[in-house]
Each structure stands twice: as structure tokens, then as C-alpha cells.
Motif scaffolding. Structure first.
Motif, PDB file in Angstrom:
ATOM      1  N   ALA A 155       1.125  -1.184   0.128  1.00 50.92           N
ATOM      2  CA  ALA A 155      -0.007  -0.162   0.009  1.00 50.92           C
ATOM      3  C   ALA A 155       0.814   1.188   0.096  1.00 50.92           C
ATOM      4  CB  ALA A 155      -1.028  -0.126   1.169  1.00 50.92           C
ATOM      5  N   HIS A 156       1.986   1.161   0.695  1.00 52.78           N
ATOM      6  CA  HIS A 156       2.843   2.330   0.827  1.00 52.78           C
ATOM      7  C   HIS A 156       3.432   2.585  -0.714  1.00 52.78           C
ATOM      8  CE1 HIS A 156       6.402   4.777   1.827  1.00 52.78           C
ATOM      9  NE2 HIS A 156       7.124   3.950   0.900  1.00 52.78           N
ATOM     10  N   PHE A 157       3.810   1.508  -1.393  1.00 50.35           N
ATOM     11  CA  PHE A 157       4.694   1.809  -2.624  1.00 50.35           C
ATOM     12  C   PHE A 157       3.326   2.334  -3.739  1.00 50.35           C
ATOM     13  CE2 PHE A 157       7.849  -1.023  -0.872  1.00 50.35           C
ATOM     14  CZ  PHE A 157       8.754   0.023  -0.899  1.00 50.35           C
ATOM     15  N   ASN A 158       2.197   1.714  -3.665  1.00 50.09           N
ATOM     16  CA  ASN A 158       1.277   1.826  -4.491  1.00 50.09           C
ATOM     17  C   ASN A 158       0.686   3.458  -4.303  1.00 50.09           C
ATOM     18  OD1 ASN A 158       1.072  -0.648  -5.530  1.00 50.09           O
ATOM     19  ND2 ASN A 158      -0.576  -1.406  -4.099  1.00 50.09           N
ATOM     20  N   SER A 159       0.877   4.047  -3.267  1.00 53.44           N
ATOM     21  CA  SER A 159       0.631   5.334  -2.972  1.00 53.44           C
ATOM     22  C   SER A 159       1.614   6.447  -3.403  1.00 53.44           C
ATOM     23  CB  SER A 159       0.338   5.621  -1.484  1.00 53.44           C
ATOM     24  OG  SER A 159       1.585   5.523  -0.640  1.00 53.44           O
ATOM     25  N   MET A 160       2.835   5.808  -3.770  1.00 51.41           N
ATOM     26  CA  MET A 160       3.993   6.778  -4.281  1.00 51.41           C
ATOM     27  C   MET A 160       3.405   6.942  -5.904  1.00 51.41           C
ATOM     28  SD  MET A 160       7.191   5.247  -2.322  1.00 51.41           S
ATOM     29  CE  MET A 160       8.326   6.128  -3.220  1.00 51.41           C
ATOM     30  N   ALA A 161       4.042   8.167  -6.144  1.00 51.84           N
ATOM     31  CA  ALA A 161       4.178   8.684  -7.601  1.00 51.84           C
ATOM     32  C   ALA A 161       5.230   8.059  -8.364  1.00 51.84           C
ATOM     33  CB  ALA A 161       4.145  10.156  -7.762  1.00 51.84           C
ATOM     34  N   PRO A 162       5.294   7.570  -9.456  1.00 57.01           N
ATOM     35  CA  PRO A 162       6.382   6.698 -10.155  1.00 57.01           C
ATOM     36  C   PRO A 162       7.828   7.720 -10.023  1.00 57.01           C
ATOM     37  CG  PRO A 162       4.328   6.359 -11.524  1.00 57.01           C
ATOM     38  CD  PRO A 162       4.007   7.420 -10.236  1.00 57.01           C
ATOM     39  N   GLY A 163       7.690   8.756 -10.141  1.00 57.74           N
ATOM     40  CA  GLY A 163       8.743   9.719 -10.347  1.00 57.74           C
ATOM     41  C   GLY A 163       9.364   9.576  -8.719  1.00 57.74           C
ATOM     42  N   ASP A 164       8.801   9.337  -7.835  1.00 51.31           N
ATOM     43  CA  ASP A 164       9.353   9.630  -6.419  1.00 51.31           C
ATOM     44  C   ASP A 164      10.105   8.429  -5.986  1.00 51.31           C
ATOM     45  OD1 ASP A 164       8.072  12.044  -6.230  1.00 51.31           O
ATOM     46  OD2 ASP A 164       6.216  11.370  -5.253  1.00 51.31           O
ATOM     47  N   PHE A 165      10.191   7.238  -6.863  1.00 46.05           N
ATOM     48  CA  PHE A 165      10.790   6.196  -6.604  1.00 46.05           C
ATOM     49  C   PHE A 165      12.316   6.403  -6.455  1.00 46.05           C
ATOM     50  CE2 PHE A 165       6.924   4.075  -6.450  1.00 46.05           C
ATOM     51  CZ  PHE A 165       7.146   2.648  -6.137  1.00 46.05           C
ATOM     52  N   THR A 166      13.055   6.079  -5.448  1.00 50.15           N
ATOM     53  CA  THR A 166      14.557   5.952  -5.408  1.00 50.15           C
ATOM     54  C   THR A 166      15.103   4.495  -5.562  1.00 50.15           C
ATOM     55  OG1 THR A 166      14.652   5.457  -3.011  1.00 50.15           O
ATOM     56  CG2 THR A 166      14.511   7.680  -3.580  1.00 50.15           C
ATOM     57  N   CYS A 167      16.479   4.323  -5.797  1.00 50.09           N
ATOM     58  CA  CYS A 167      16.779   3.107  -6.235  1.00 50.09           C
ATOM     59  C   CYS A 167      16.418   2.173  -4.833  1.00 50.09           C
ATOM     60  CB  CYS A 167      18.239   3.127  -6.202  1.00 50.09           C
ATOM     61  SG  CYS A 167      19.214   3.811  -7.706  1.00 50.09           S
ATOM     62  N   LEU A 168      16.663   2.751  -3.617  1.00 49.31           N
ATOM     63  CA  LEU A 168      16.223   1.770  -2.564  1.00 49.31           C
ATOM     64  C   LEU A 168      14.691   1.487  -2.429  1.00 49.31           C
ATOM     65  CD1 LEU A 168      18.099   3.662   0.582  1.00 49.31           C
ATOM     66  CD2 LEU A 168      18.848   1.412  -0.706  1.00 49.31           C
ATOM     67  N   ASP A 169      13.763   2.440  -2.851  1.00 50.99           N
ATOM     68  CA  ASP A 169      12.715   2.163  -3.157  1.00 50.99           C
ATOM     69  C   ASP A 169      12.282   1.170  -4.098  1.00 50.99           C
ATOM     70  OD1 ASP A 169      11.512   3.996  -1.241  1.00 50.99           O
ATOM     71  OD2 ASP A 169      11.629   5.718  -2.654  1.00 50.99           O
ATOM     72  N   TYR A 170      12.997   1.034  -5.254  1.00 49.43           N
ATOM     73  CA  TYR A 170      12.671  -0.090  -6.262  1.00 49.43           C
ATOM     74  C   TYR A 170      13.090  -1.330  -5.527  1.00 49.43           C
ATOM     75  CZ  TYR A 170      11.879   3.291 -10.227  1.00 49.43           C
ATOM     76  OH  TYR A 170      11.276   3.979 -11.078  1.00 49.43           O
ATOM     77  N   MET A 171      14.453  -1.393  -4.875  1.00 47.74           N
ATOM     78  CA  MET A 171      14.776  -2.585  -4.148  1.00 47.74           C
ATOM     79  C   MET A 171      13.728  -3.046  -3.213  1.00 47.74           C
ATOM     80  SD  MET A 171      17.823  -2.922  -1.471  1.00 47.74           S
ATOM     81  CE  MET A 171      16.813  -2.337  -0.289  1.00 47.74           C
ATOM     82  N   SER A 172      13.375  -2.205  -2.428  1.00 49.38           N
ATOM     83  CA  SER A 172      12.420  -2.532  -1.112  1.00 49.38           C
ATOM     84  C   SER A 172      11.086  -2.966  -1.543  1.00 49.38           C
ATOM     85  CB  SER A 172      12.190  -1.251  -0.345  1.00 49.38           C
ATOM     86  OG  SER A 172      11.269  -1.788   0.720  1.00 49.38           O
ATOM     87  N   HIS A 173      10.603  -2.623  -2.855  1.00 51.26           N
ATOM     88  CA  HIS A 173       9.559  -2.871  -3.604  1.00 51.26           C
ATOM     89  C   HIS A 173       9.449  -4.290  -4.027  1.00 51.26           C
ATOM     90  CE1 HIS A 173       6.100  -1.813  -6.461  1.00 51.26           C
ATOM     91  NE2 HIS A 173       5.665  -2.596  -5.439  1.00 51.26           N
ATOM     92  N   GLY A 174      10.634  -4.555  -4.567  1.00 50.67           N
ATOM     93  CA  GLY A 174      10.908  -5.964  -5.329  1.00 50.67           C
ATOM     94  C   GLY A 174      10.996  -6.824  -4.142  1.00 50.67           C
ATOM     95  N   MET A 175      11.690  -6.546  -2.916  1.00 52.60           N
ATOM     96  CA  MET A 175      11.570  -7.528  -2.143  1.00 52.60           C
ATOM     97  C   MET A 175      10.095  -7.840  -1.411  1.00 52.60           C
ATOM     98  SD  MET A 175      14.487  -5.534   0.123  1.00 52.60           S
ATOM     99  CE  MET A 175      14.673  -6.404   1.652  1.00 52.60           C
ATOM    100  N   VAL A 176       9.255  -6.901  -1.407  1.00 43.78           N
ATOM    101  CA  VAL A 176       7.954  -7.124  -0.977  1.00 43.78           C
ATOM    102  C   VAL A 176       7.228  -7.939  -2.084  1.00 43.78           C
ATOM    103  CG1 VAL A 176       5.696  -6.050  -0.423  1.00 43.78           C
ATOM    104  CG2 VAL A 176       7.734  -5.044   0.263  1.00 43.78           C
ATOM    105  N   LEU A 177       7.303  -7.685  -3.221  1.00 43.33           N
ATOM    106  CA  LEU A 177       6.604  -8.292  -4.299  1.00 43.33           C
ATOM    107  C   LEU A 177       7.155  -9.703  -4.296  1.00 43.33           C
ATOM    108  CD1 LEU A 177       7.001  -5.652  -7.088  1.00 43.33           C
ATOM    109  CD2 LEU A 177       4.585  -6.493  -6.106  1.00 43.33           C
ATOM    110  N   ALA A 178       8.516  -9.998  -3.895  1.00 48.09           N
ATOM    111  CA  ALA A 178       8.623 -11.476  -4.034  1.00 48.09           C
ATOM    112  C   ALA A 178       8.265 -12.152  -2.769  1.00 48.09           C
ATOM    113  CB  ALA A 178      10.572 -11.409  -3.710  1.00 48.09           C
TER     114      ALA A 178
END
Length: 475
Positions: free
Chosen positions: A292-315
Motif C-alpha cells: 500500500a505504501h508503494f502503491n501510494s507513491m508517484a512513479p517519479g518519487d521512487f529511489t533506487c532503495l524504493d525499487y529494491m524494497s518494492h521488489g523484496m515485498v513483491l517477491a
């Protein structure tokens, strides 16, 4: 007059009644609680925490919290005991410190704050309670108390923490039990205790070089999050035993304004906090809340750490294709970051894509050769290649960093078994089950190991296992 030994046994019995949730007849509590008493009660309490709560073992996280706590301690007057920190995996926005200098930080707190200054602010407030001996003073106010009200006293002082969903015994140990009943209102920290901890904590915060505004900011975040927290049913919010927060924020802001400009301008480097937060959100928090946290973020607001963390949750929720995409995005912008390399490599390893995982994990190891999780995955890669001596050697290095990690013991046991060392294999599988709170399986592998013990060294290691099992037997 009671002897020191009788006094110690009385206090310890009361403390164990807290820990084990026992009901006993009324018992006299002494009118003086010494520093030695506090240290002993804290030690007994900590043993129960270690046995019963899901602790975070990742040295990246625990080492970071330890450094923040130590920075605070270094700014305090000398304390009569060594202060130790522990990170508990729980979604509640909470932290607490107990007599004897034991500090506990919950992952939910770190996840919902924004800066290291704010984390330090909570720690400073809690250390204010400890340094001013508020628990001991509240105990001394009571000449007689039942064990039930003693439980209420300690539980109130420990922020009303409950461990219900994590462990039934610990839930009995820490919650505001029905035995405490009507005594609860008297036994929690008084308003005077809270005000003193605020003021002393603010002084510690400034002296440690942190941003003084962070204490009031943190209380505001807690108020804002109070009704919106998810995934933390097993522990109440920090506010549940810290009343009058709005009033306290007002006077903290007034006091902060009076500080010199130099103090107002200081702040912590936030980089380590953000990295730790990304790992907690990705791997240790409620996945629904994280998504829910990542879904609430605008795509342009993602940092490298956000992409990494999002990938961890999706896995974690088995969305492999989306996780792969997220990790690829993380590698595009953070391909030289050992943390991104570690997590991406770990994902591809767990997915069975060893050819993709190996170069990432080797690169991560070059950039950070001491990282325990990077070593862990490299050891498992070596095991997949049947390079057992090197795999075992590497996994033992990991074990030195996280000696109570159930997963590390498990994989070391598997490697040892495949290499033909059946005694050591069963020994480590026993430790794995023990630290995973599966006593039955621990006993099974312990008996198998005992039957294979031949040398004096092996028999000595069996005795060490038995001693450790005694500590966990009643957890």
C-alpha cells in the motif's frame, strides 16, 4: 531485616511472576530498590525477550540501532550498567527501555519515522526513564503489593507491551494483566515521570548532536499514525501508555525555541536510517501495508532503495515477474550499491536463477566483504556447486555474526550433512530448531547428534547444546 539474598530472591520471584504470568499471594516489596536489583531484573527480563520474541538478526539493522543507542549513551552522564539494544520484529510503533539499561526498538517504529533524529528522540526519552530510575521509584512508593500489581507496575513501565500473537507466554509476561486491574492507573508512569523523561531526553538529544525538534515531531507522527497503523495487533501503540501527548508537545516546542541556533541547526546524516528502513519495509514488515505504501507513491518519487524494497515485498507475495522488474530498475540506478546487489542477488538465487545471482553476489561481496547476508548467499552458492569446504567455512563466518539465527544454523547443518559430517549436521539443525522455537525438533536432532558424539570435543559441544536447550525449554 531481610538479607541481601532474601531481598534478591523476592524481587526475582516477582519479576519471574511477571515474565511467566504467574499468580501468587500478596508479597512484601521492599522500600528500597538498588541499582543491583534493577540490573538483575533487567537481565531476567532480557532472557525472556530473547527466548520468546521474534528478534531481528540482520547485523545491518541491529548494528545501526546499536550505534544510535551508543551515541545517545555517550552523551549521557555515566550509567551504572552497560546499555544494550535489541531490535524486535513487530509492526507496532513502539520502543521501550527497562531497568538495567536494556533498550528495545520495534521495527514498526523505525518503519514509520522519517529520520534518524526522530529515532534517537524516542531512545533519548526512554533512556530518560531509565537514568531517572522511574521504575525503581514507583516500586519504592508501594510498601506492599500483590504480584498482580507488581506485574502492572513493570508492564506499565515497559509501555504496556504485549506479545500476544508472537508468543502466548510472552503475552502473559508483558501485557497489562487482569491481575493488575485497578492498580494499573497508579502504576503506569506518572505525568511527572513523563515530563522529566521529556526534558532529560531532550537534553540527551541535543548533547548527542541530534535535531532537538525531532522529539516533538516524533510525538506528532505517533498521534497522526495512531488510528492508521496496520499489522501490529500484538503490541499497542506507544501512545497507549504515554498520555497527554499534545500538551507535552506544546511545552517541548516552547523549550526547543529557547535553544541556541547552533543546537537548532544540528541534525544526523540520514543515509543509514533510510537504508535500514528500506530493508525493514521490504523484508520484515506486513506485506499488505508495504505494498500500500508503494502503491501510494508517484512513479517519479521512487529511489533506487524504493525499487529494491518494492521488489523484496513483491517477491514475498510471489509476484515474481513484478519483483524481477523492480529489481532490474533498482540495478539500473544502483548497480554499484552493495545493498542493492545483495538483495537483487538474493532474489535471483531464491528464484533458482543462479547464473544471474552469482555475479551480483560476488560484486556485492567485493564492495562489502563483511556483510553477513552477502556472505550467507555466497556460501549457499558454493553449496550449490558442491564446494562444501569453502561453503562451510563461509557459513561459519556468517554464524559468528548471527550466532542465534535459525536459518543460518539450518543451512550450515545441511551443508555439513551433505559433506558427510553427520554429528555437526544434527547439532546445527538442533540449534536451528531451538532458535526457531520448535523444541520438539530440537530434541530430535539433539538426540541424533548425541548418538553420533565420539570425541571429547563433540561431547563438550553436546553439553553446550543441552545447556542452551534448558534456557529455551519453558519459552
Amino acid at each position: 531485616m531481610h538479607s541481601p539474598m532474601t531481598r534478591h530472591l523476592t524481587l526475582t520471584a516477582a519479576f519471574l511472576a511477571l515474565v511467566l504470568g504467574l499468580a501468587t499471594p500478596a508479597m512484601a516489596l521492599f522500600t528500597e530498590v538498588t541499582v543491583a536489583d534493577e540490573a538483575e531484573m533487567g537481565r531476567e527480563f532480557h532472557q525472556q525477550i530473547v527466548k520468546s520474541m521474534p528478534l531481528v538478526e540482520d547485523p545491518m539493522i541491529t548494528g545501526y540501532v546499536e550505534d544510535v543507542v551508543q551515541r545517545v549513551v555517550d552523551a549521557m552522564p555515566p550509567q551504572p550498567y552497560r546499555v544494550t539494544s535489541t531490535v524486535i520484529r513487530n509492526g507496532s510503533m513502539n520502543a521501550f527501555a527497562v531497568p538495567g539499561g536494556y533498550v528495545y526498538v520495534l521495527t514498526g517504529l523505525m518503519l514509520n519515522l522519517k529520520t534518524e533524529d526522530q529515532l534517537a528522540a524516542v531512545i533519548c526519552h526512554e533512556m530518560g526513564h531509565v537514568s531517572q530510575r522511574h521504575v525503581a521509584k514507583r516500586m519504592e512508593d508501594m510498601e506492599l503489593a500483590s504480584i498482580g500489581s507488581y506485574v502492572g507496575l513493570i508492564a506499565g513501565a515497559f509501555l504496556g507491551a504485549t506479545g500476544g500473537e508472537n508468543n502466548r507466554n510472552l503475552g502473559q509476561a508483558l501485557m497489562m494483566t487482569s491481575q493488575a486491574g485497578a492498580a494499573t492507573a497508579f502504576l503506569v508512569y506518572t505525568k511527572a515521570n513523563e515530563v522529566e523523561a521529556d526534558h532529560v531526553g531532550l537534553t540527551y538529544l541535543v548533547d548527542a548532536g541530534y535535531r532537538p525538534q525531532a522529539l516533538a515531531e516524533t510525538f506528532q507522527i505517533m498521534l497522526d499514525k495512531r488510528w492508521g497503523m496496520t499489522g501490529n495487533k500484538s503490541l499497542p501503540s506507544y501512545l497507549s501508555t504515554h498520555p497527554a501527548m499534545s500538551e507535552r508537545m506544546a511545552y517541548l516546542r516552547l523549550r526547543t525555541k529557547e535553544l541556541p541556533p547552533k543546537a537548532l541547526a544540528q541534525r544526523a546524516d540520514n543515509s543509514r536510517f533510510l537504508r535500514v528502513q528500506a530493508v525493514i519495509r521490504g523484508n520484515l514488515s506486513d506485506p499488505t501495508a508495504s505494498l500500500a505504501h508503494f502503491n501510494s507513491m508517484a512513479p517519479g518519487d521512487f529511489t533506487c532503495l524504493d525499487y529494491m524494497s518494492h521488489g523484496m515485498v513483491l517477491a514475498r507475495v510471489n509476484k515474481q515477474a513484478e519483483a524481477t522488474h523492480a529489481f532490474e530498475r533498482a540495478l539500473e540506478c544502483g548497480g554499484n550499491d552493495p545493498l542493492v546487489l545483495r538483495e537483487a542477488g538474493g532474489f535471483f538465487f531464491r528464484s533458482g536463477q543462479f547464473d544471474k545471482a552469482e555475479p551480483l553476489l560476488k560484486k556485492a561481496l567485493v564492495r562489502d566483504p563483511t556483510d553477513a547476508l552477502t556472505l550467507f548467499y555466497n556460501a549457499r552458492l558454493l553449496g550449490e556447486k558442491k564446494q562444501f569446504p569453502q561453503a562451510i567455512k563461509t557459513m561459519r563466518l556468517v554464524l559468528k555474526e548471527v550466532p542465534r539465527d535459525a536459518e543460518v544454523h539450518y543451512h550450515l547443518g545441511r551443508l555439513l550433512g551433505e559433506s558427510g559430517d553427520l554429528f555437526a549436521a544434527h547439532l546445527h539443525l538442533a540449534y536451528s530448531a531451538l532458535y526457531g522455537h520448535d523444541i520438539g525438533q530440537a530434541k530430535f536432532h539433539g538426540k541424533r547428534a548425541e548418538g553420533l558424539a565420539r570425541t571429547p570435543d563433540q561431547k563438550e559441544r553436546m553439553e553446550e547444546l543441552k545447556e542452551e536447550m534448558k534456557l529455551y525449554a519453558d519459552a
